[in-house]
Design an enzyme around this catalytic site. Sequence first.
Site, PDB file in Angstrom:
ATOM      1  CE1 TYR A 117      -4.256  -1.379   0.246  1.00  0.00           C
ATOM      2  CE2 TYR A 117      -3.043  -3.088   0.897  1.00  0.00           C
ATOM      3  CZ  TYR A 117      -4.427  -2.630   0.500  1.00  0.00           C
ATOM      4  OH  TYR A 117      -5.356  -3.501   0.158  1.00  0.00           O
ATOM      5  CG  ASP A 137      -1.931 -11.387   0.219  1.00  0.00           C
ATOM      6  OD1 ASP A 137      -1.787 -10.813   1.280  1.00  0.00           O
ATOM      7  OD2 ASP A 137      -2.753 -10.848  -0.653  1.00  0.00           O
ATOM      8  N   GLY A 145       3.150 -16.345   0.493  1.00  0.00           N
ATOM      9  CA  GLY A 145       4.161 -16.741   1.639  1.00  0.00           C
ATOM     10  C   GLY A 145       3.988 -16.584   2.934  1.00  0.00           C
ATOM     11  CD  GLU A 146       3.961 -11.496   4.950  1.00  0.00           C
ATOM     12  OE1 GLU A 146       4.786 -10.827   5.197  1.00  0.00           O
ATOM     13  OE2 GLU A 146       2.761 -10.920   4.632  1.00  0.00           O
ATOM     14  CE1 TYR A 167      -8.632  -6.435  -4.295  1.00  0.00           C
ATOM     15  CE2 TYR A 167      -7.568  -5.763  -2.298  1.00  0.00           C
ATOM     16  CZ  TYR A 167      -8.142  -5.502  -3.376  1.00  0.00           C
ATOM     17  OH  TYR A 167      -7.896  -3.986  -4.043  1.00  0.00           O
ATOM     18  CG  HIS A 190      -3.785  -1.289  -3.227  1.00  0.00           C
ATOM     19  ND1 HIS A 190      -5.063  -0.596  -2.924  1.00  0.00           N
ATOM     20  CD2 HIS A 190      -4.244  -2.600  -3.759  1.00  0.00           C
ATOM     21  CE1 HIS A 190      -6.029  -1.375  -3.488  1.00  0.00           C
ATOM     22  NE2 HIS A 190      -5.569  -2.671  -3.802  1.00  0.00           N
ATOM     23  CG  HIS A 198      -3.561  -6.162  -6.375  1.00  0.00           C
ATOM     24  ND1 HIS A 198      -4.074  -6.956  -5.360  1.00  0.00           N
ATOM     25  CD2 HIS A 198      -4.068  -4.971  -6.267  1.00  0.00           C
ATOM     26  CE1 HIS A 198      -4.931  -6.370  -4.768  1.00  0.00           C
ATOM     27  NE2 HIS A 198      -5.056  -5.126  -5.297  1.00  0.00           N
ATOM     28  CG  ASP A 230      10.599 -30.509 -18.413  1.00  0.00           C
ATOM     29  OD1 ASP A 230      11.350 -29.231 -18.217  1.00  0.00           O
ATOM     30  OD2 ASP A 230      10.510 -31.337 -17.875  1.00  0.00           O
ATOM     31  CB  ILE A 262      15.618 -22.869 -18.199  1.00  0.00           C
ATOM     32  CG1 ILE A 262      14.659 -23.136 -19.319  1.00  0.00           C
ATOM     33  CG2 ILE A 262      17.130 -23.105 -18.695  1.00  0.00           C
ATOM     34  CD1 ILE A 262      14.771 -21.966 -20.360  1.00  0.00           C
ATOM     35  CG  HIS A 274      -6.708  -1.558  -6.893  1.00  0.00           C
ATOM     36  ND1 HIS A 274      -7.581  -2.217  -6.209  1.00  0.00           N
ATOM     37  CD2 HIS A 274      -7.887  -0.418  -7.426  1.00  0.00           C
ATOM     38  CE1 HIS A 274      -8.540  -2.063  -6.345  1.00  0.00           C
ATOM     39  NE2 HIS A 274      -9.010  -1.214  -7.105  1.00  0.00           N
TER      40      HIS A 274
END
Length: 667
Positions: A304, A318, A320-321, A409, A467, A469, A478, A620, A630
């Site tokens: 934000y 959002d 990972g936490e 959200y 903010h 996103h 592959d 790779i 936003h």
Amino acid sequence: MPDLLKRTVGRLLAAAAITAAGSSAALSHPLDGLSTAEISAVVQILKDDGKTDADSRYPLIELQEPAKDVVLKWKEGDPEDRRAVVNVKTGKGVFKGEVDITAKKVLSWEPVTGQPMLLLEEFLGAMNLALQNPDFVAALAKRDLKPDQVFCLPLTAGAFGTPDEAGKRLMKVPCYVNPTQSNFYAKPIEGLFATVDLTSQKVVEVVDTGVVPVPEDGWGYLQDDIGARKDMKLDGPIKAAILNQPDGANFSVDGSLINWDMWSFRWRVDKRPGVVLSEISANDGKGPRSVLYQANLSEVFVPYMDPSEGWYWRTYMDSGEYGFGIFLSPLTAGVDCPAYAKFLPAVVHADDGSPVEIPNALCVFERNIGDPAWRHYEIFAQTPDKPVPAEGRPATELVVRSASEVGNYDYLIDYVFQQNGMIRVMVGATGLDAVKGVASTSMKDATAAEDTKYGTLIAPNLVAPNHDHFFNFRFDFDIDGQNNMFARTGLVPATAPEGTPRRTFWETKDEMPMTELQGRYKVNPATPAMYHVMNMGKETKLGHHPGYMILPENSVAYSPLDVINDPPARRNAYIEYTFWNTAYDPKERYAGGEYAFQGDGKDSLPEWVKKDRSIHDTDIVTWYTMGFHHVPHMEDWPVMSTMWKGITLMPFNFFDHNPSITIRNPS
């Protein structure tokens, strides 16, 4: 515990039905997600080994994927070596372990080097700690409020490298007046929040910057709420426009395996990324050909732009936490997905390690989008006595959809498979804006200019701050095998040959990065280009190298955030480029690093590429960051229309012809 908190706990627990440990069907593939029985087995193995006890808590239990070469060689009936990776909070600290489920033993056990994902009880506990704190209660009293009149929303506090953060696991706890209707966010108690240390279970700070008027309007968004308003009128009865499939589906779901048209792939749900698709292959009539080994959401960054004390730290990661998998919300037939869709449950785990089944966590459905897959009207075939209609085929596509509700959200994630060989990866953002209480009720008020310096007044006493996103996806291509390369094909000015009346042309210029640092790209419309992953060791019958092109479409979003000096941006410095390419490493799953909660960015995609490994003719991984900026507007309130952003993975000299030419006319 305030009544609303009790109801909130009940809602969160009722959102998922705890499943009996042995209820899952037998697994059939090494990349299948952990079953309810396997999750229970992991917890029991750790207890039997003396690593954990009844008070231990599990931020993470998920499949430890076998080595890629093992998976690719696997055939049905082969013995499976099933393993799980865990993060566990115990009385002795937080540990990371690997558990061999098949052999019933703990393979590794070591202290966690960062902060693991949020536990649900930590979320609820932070709320309770704030509402029991005398200073916080006194601050509420200044606003003529009592703890049982408010609802608090604990939020991750970000990481800024300050001494106050050292050794702590922090959350910020702002609150709202209890809703009188459906909207929990309509009445923020601005200027007040608590900082809670989840490790010590204490409120370490109460911040009160002054009383701000609380909005009076409850702004409910249910049909009855809207119908009861005096300033709105519900639309009249409408005739439904319904998608249907009266003859049944053309796809099959066999455990984790989904087959449709030319496509075959496997699905599972992990706590952090949500839906993971693996072994995506396309059958060109000669047998399946590998396109992607795996595709999944890697990280979500939502910073934000309000620098005030109550907002500057709102820089959420959002996935990972919090976790897109654990916050999957059950999908509603006829709203989220067509009523005829196939709905699938997801198995995750509760804080105590017990297996949890989220019903209707995914939906799979076909849809005729009302467009032609292809058509041609041949004017030269027409005769005066016999008109010849256009030849064409209707386009049908297969959608795999999930929806994760992270705070205010709701994020829809779609993987859309098409009959022409394309795959679209789409993100739909909806739900509610995060709102800030202000004094202004109109832009004519004296306070309006200051109140809206970093956002938009969207309703009386409510500003929605600006903010971003950002959504980073991990694509392990592959293409016809593992030895792939990335290429940028630029469209550059060409010299007009002598003798032609034309003055300008363009031509293509190929660029193949050899190392990871060379494999970073920003998309710029002023310098048009195509971006490919291809297999230079394989050829089509015309001698082309098979590949897939990544079309950015409407998804490109760059930010002026400083990824070197600004701590939140440094934790998410992958936003600096649209494309990244790395040498395959199974440990590098998430662009924000293994431990995002209060991470410092030292274990993240931009740091990995500093090794500058070769990406020449090898296995790779391509990472793509999509998103949008936003700047809220009044039409976002009281609930946002779904905004879709996405990319298309398009075959480029992969097939010998247009694969949709073989579509039959519907019978």
